[in-house]
Design a protein around this motif. Structure first.
Motif, mmCIF file in Angstrom:
data_model
loop_
_atom_site.group_PDB
_atom_site.id
_atom_site.type_symbol
_atom_site.label_atom_id
_atom_site.label_comp_id
_atom_site.label_asym_id
_atom_site.label_seq_id
_atom_site.Cartn_x
_atom_site.Cartn_y
_atom_site.Cartn_z
ATOM 1 N N ILE A 9 -48.658 -5.814 -36.491
ATOM 2 C CA ILE A 9 -48.329 -5.723 -37.921
ATOM 3 C C ILE A 9 -46.977 -5.064 -38.194
ATOM 4 C CG2 ILE A 9 -50.715 -5.718 -38.741
ATOM 5 C CD1 ILE A 9 -50.622 -2.686 -38.819
ATOM 6 N N GLY A 10 -46.345 -4.532 -37.145
ATOM 7 C CA GLY A 10 -45.102 -3.799 -37.349
ATOM 8 C C GLY A 10 -43.905 -4.425 -36.661
ATOM 9 N N THR A 11 -42.763 -3.780 -36.823
ATOM 10 C CA THR A 11 -41.506 -4.222 -36.226
ATOM 11 C C THR A 11 -41.071 -3.213 -35.172
ATOM 12 O OG1 THR A 11 -40.823 -5.290 -38.293
ATOM 13 C CG2 THR A 11 -39.093 -4.782 -36.692
ATOM 14 N N LEU A 12 -40.827 -3.690 -33.960
ATOM 15 C CA LEU A 12 -40.382 -2.820 -32.876
ATOM 16 C C LEU A 12 -38.901 -2.501 -33.056
ATOM 17 C CD1 LEU A 12 -40.905 -1.448 -30.116
ATOM 18 C CD2 LEU A 12 -40.250 -3.623 -29.043
ATOM 19 N N ILE A 13 -38.564 -1.206 -33.049
ATOM 20 C CA ILE A 13 -37.167 -0.789 -33.169
ATOM 21 C C ILE A 13 -36.860 0.248 -32.090
ATOM 22 C CG2 ILE A 13 -37.110 -1.245 -35.652
ATOM 23 C CD1 ILE A 13 -37.307 1.764 -36.147
ATOM 24 N N SER A 14 -35.586 0.532 -31.906
ATOM 25 C CA SER A 14 -35.180 1.501 -30.883
ATOM 26 C C SER A 14 -35.322 2.924 -31.416
ATOM 27 C CB SER A 14 -33.724 1.257 -30.489
ATOM 28 O OG SER A 14 -32.857 1.576 -31.571
ATOM 29 N N GLU A 15 -35.306 3.895 -30.510
ATOM 30 C CA GLU A 15 -35.378 5.300 -30.922
ATOM 31 C C GLU A 15 -34.154 5.677 -31.759
ATOM 32 O OE1 GLU A 15 -36.058 7.992 -27.723
ATOM 33 O OE2 GLU A 15 -37.864 6.958 -27.012
ATOM 34 N N LYS A 16 -33.008 5.090 -31.423
ATOM 35 C CA LYS A 16 -31.785 5.356 -32.185
ATOM 36 C C LYS A 16 -31.948 4.884 -33.627
ATOM 37 C CE LYS A 16 -26.825 4.343 -32.338
ATOM 38 N NZ LYS A 16 -25.696 3.619 -31.684
ATOM 39 N N GLU A 17 -32.531 3.700 -33.794
ATOM 40 C CA GLU A 17 -32.749 3.165 -35.144
ATOM 41 C C GLU A 17 -33.773 4.002 -35.902
ATOM 42 O OE1 GLU A 17 -31.850 -1.586 -34.407
ATOM 43 O OE2 GLU A 17 -33.766 -0.724 -33.752
ATOM 44 N N MET A 18 -34.809 4.477 -35.187
ATOM 45 C CA MET A 18 -35.821 5.311 -35.834
ATOM 46 C C MET A 18 -35.198 6.610 -36.345
ATOM 47 S SD MET A 18 -38.985 5.488 -36.806
ATOM 48 C CE MET A 18 -40.026 4.382 -35.830
ATOM 49 N N LYS A 19 -34.303 7.187 -35.572
ATOM 50 C CA LYS A 19 -33.634 8.417 -36.003
ATOM 51 C C LYS A 19 -32.813 8.184 -37.269
ATOM 52 C CE LYS A 19 -33.320 10.665 -31.470
ATOM 53 N NZ LYS A 19 -32.410 11.106 -30.366
ATOM 54 N N GLN A 20 -32.292 6.968 -37.413
ATOM 55 C CA GLN A 20 -31.475 6.651 -38.585
ATOM 56 C C GLN A 20 -32.302 6.561 -39.869
ATOM 57 O OE1 GLN A 20 -29.436 3.143 -36.542
ATOM 58 N NE2 GLN A 20 -27.744 3.942 -37.757
ATOM 59 N N ILE A 21 -33.566 6.171 -39.744
ATOM 60 C CA ILE A 21 -34.390 5.994 -40.947
ATOM 61 C C ILE A 21 -35.377 7.139 -41.166
ATOM 62 C CG2 ILE A 21 -34.195 3.486 -40.862
ATOM 63 C CD1 ILE A 21 -36.989 3.350 -39.671
ATOM 64 N N SER A 22 -35.557 7.985 -40.157
ATOM 65 C CA SER A 22 -36.514 9.084 -40.264
ATOM 66 C C SER A 22 -36.018 10.170 -41.215
ATOM 67 C CB SER A 22 -36.771 9.693 -38.884
ATOM 68 O OG SER A 22 -37.600 10.839 -38.990
ATOM 69 N N GLN A 23 -36.969 10.814 -41.890
ATOM 70 C CA GLN A 23 -36.649 11.950 -42.755
ATOM 71 C C GLN A 23 -36.880 13.279 -42.043
ATOM 72 O OE1 GLN A 23 -37.937 11.004 -47.150
ATOM 73 N NE2 GLN A 23 -39.532 10.243 -45.793
ATOM 74 N N LEU A 24 -37.419 13.216 -40.832
ATOM 75 C CA LEU A 24 -37.777 14.422 -40.094
ATOM 76 C C LEU A 24 -36.647 14.854 -39.165
ATOM 77 C CD1 LEU A 24 -41.438 13.457 -39.121
ATOM 78 C CD2 LEU A 24 -40.637 14.632 -41.183
ATOM 79 N N SER A 25 -36.601 16.145 -38.852
ATOM 80 C CA SER A 25 -35.569 16.656 -37.947
ATOM 81 C C SER A 25 -35.745 16.076 -36.550
ATOM 82 C CB SER A 25 -35.618 18.187 -37.903
ATOM 83 O OG SER A 25 -36.923 18.643 -37.568
ATOM 84 N N SER A 26 -37.003 15.870 -36.148
ATOM 85 C CA SER A 26 -37.311 15.182 -34.891
ATOM 86 C C SER A 26 -38.110 13.936 -35.246
ATOM 87 C CB SER A 26 -38.134 16.080 -33.960
ATOM 88 O OG SER A 26 -37.403 17.233 -33.604
ATOM 89 N N SER A 27 -37.505 12.782 -35.080
ATOM 90 C CA SER A 27 -38.144 11.543 -35.530
ATOM 91 C C SER A 27 -39.439 11.260 -34.774
ATOM 92 C CB SER A 27 -37.188 10.362 -35.366
ATOM 93 O OG SER A 27 -36.804 10.215 -34.018
ATOM 94 N N SER A 28 -40.363 10.583 -35.443
ATOM 95 C CA SER A 28 -41.648 10.207 -34.867
ATOM 96 C C SER A 28 -41.563 8.805 -34.272
ATOM 97 C CB SER A 28 -42.730 10.241 -35.948
ATOM 98 O OG SER A 28 -42.884 11.541 -36.460
ATOM 99 N N PRO A 29 -42.554 8.396 -33.476
ATOM 100 C CA PRO A 29 -42.516 7.061 -32.870
ATOM 101 C C PRO A 29 -42.890 5.936 -33.827
ATOM 102 C CG PRO A 29 -44.490 8.211 -32.190
ATOM 103 C CD PRO A 29 -43.669 9.207 -32.947
ATOM 104 N N SER A 30 -43.343 6.279 -35.038
ATOM 105 C CA SER A 30 -43.712 5.233 -35.994
ATOM 106 C C SER A 30 -43.445 5.710 -37.415
ATOM 107 C CB SER A 30 -45.188 4.846 -35.832
ATOM 108 O OG SER A 30 -46.024 5.974 -35.972
#
Length: 247
Positions: free
Chosen positions: A59-80
């Motif tokens: 149901i989701g879209t696989l992205i890289s950790e770098k991309e997750m860091k770009q959209i995350s609001q947390l200081s340490s991004s989560s895996p989803s």
């Protein structure tokens, strides 16, 4: 794969103004995302990294950790991360007044609001009325500190005085937490309906709201502390209320 435009739009959701415009908010972490999926709320988008829960793959879209860091609001991004659309609050005050209510006046700290929502969920409070100057309940810090309770507790932003007057019309007793008042043991006698009002740590309950409260209650102090954290005070009072015959 996620496009640059998607990243841009997701970063806009870090802003309260844009969240309100789009009527969505962000949740992060496998546990929170899973609870969002299982809740009545709509999961609009879901992104996950390699190593996240396998159930998100269909149901989701696989992205890289770098991309997750770009959209995350947390200081340490989560895996989803999921974009969620909350349910519209449609129940009347007369309907929600049939069950115990919590009313929050000017709670500005995100961590406090999140903890209060989580505590309310623990004690079976289904609805919280909050003043319009209370911090946004879909702020990332609030959402994460609810530990999933944001999906189960209804939050309604209102002008509190008119709302309290409506509650009085249907004979809902209003209790307020103050530095001076009666013992909170009186909450144990509230068998059916009632509303508990909590104010900010800095200023307490506002004068306009205070005038509509029927019963002032206070938590006994034995030490020298100046005041209790609003979330801690809420926990103590909701526990006392939980001892009533309604439970």
């Amino acid at each position: 794969m996620i496009s640059k435009n998607e990243i841009k739009q997701l970063r806009f959701l870090h802003s309260k103004k844009y969240r309100e415009e789009k009527q969505v908010f962000i949740v992060e972490g496998d546990k929170m995302v899973r609870e969002a999926i299982e809740s009545p709320m709509e999961v609009v988008q879901l992104y996950y990294c390699s190593g996240s829960s396998q159930e998100f793959e269909s149901i989701g879209t696989l992205i890289s950790e770098k991309e997750m860091k770009q959209i995350s609001q947390l200081s340490s991004s989560s895996p989803s991360l999921a974009v969620v659309r909350p349910n519209e609050f449609s129940e009347s005050l007369q309907t929600i007044a049939e069950k115990p209510l919590l009313i929050l006046d000017s709670i500005r700290d995100p961590g406090n609001l999140g903890t209060i929502i989580r505590t309310a969920d623990w004690f079976g409070i289904e609805t919280i009325l909050v003043s319009k100057d209370t911090v946004d309940c879909f702020n990332s810090k609030v959402v994460q500190s609810t530990m999933g309770s944001i999906f189960r507790v209804q939050i309604s932003y209102r002008d509190l005085v008119p709302a309290m007057l409506e509650l009085k019309k249907v004979e809902v007793p209003l209790f307020g937490a103050f530095m001076d008042g009666d013992s909170p043991e009186i909450l144990s006698n509230v068998v059916k309906r009632g509303a508990l009002v909590i104010g900010s740590e800095s200023f307490g309950i506002s004068d306009a709201v205070k005038r509509e409260i029927d019963h002032s209650i206070t938590i006994k102090k034995d030490g020298m502390g100046e005041s209790l954290n609003a979330a801690v005070a809420t926990s103590i009072l909701l526990y006392q209320w939980s001892l009533s015959p309604r439970n």
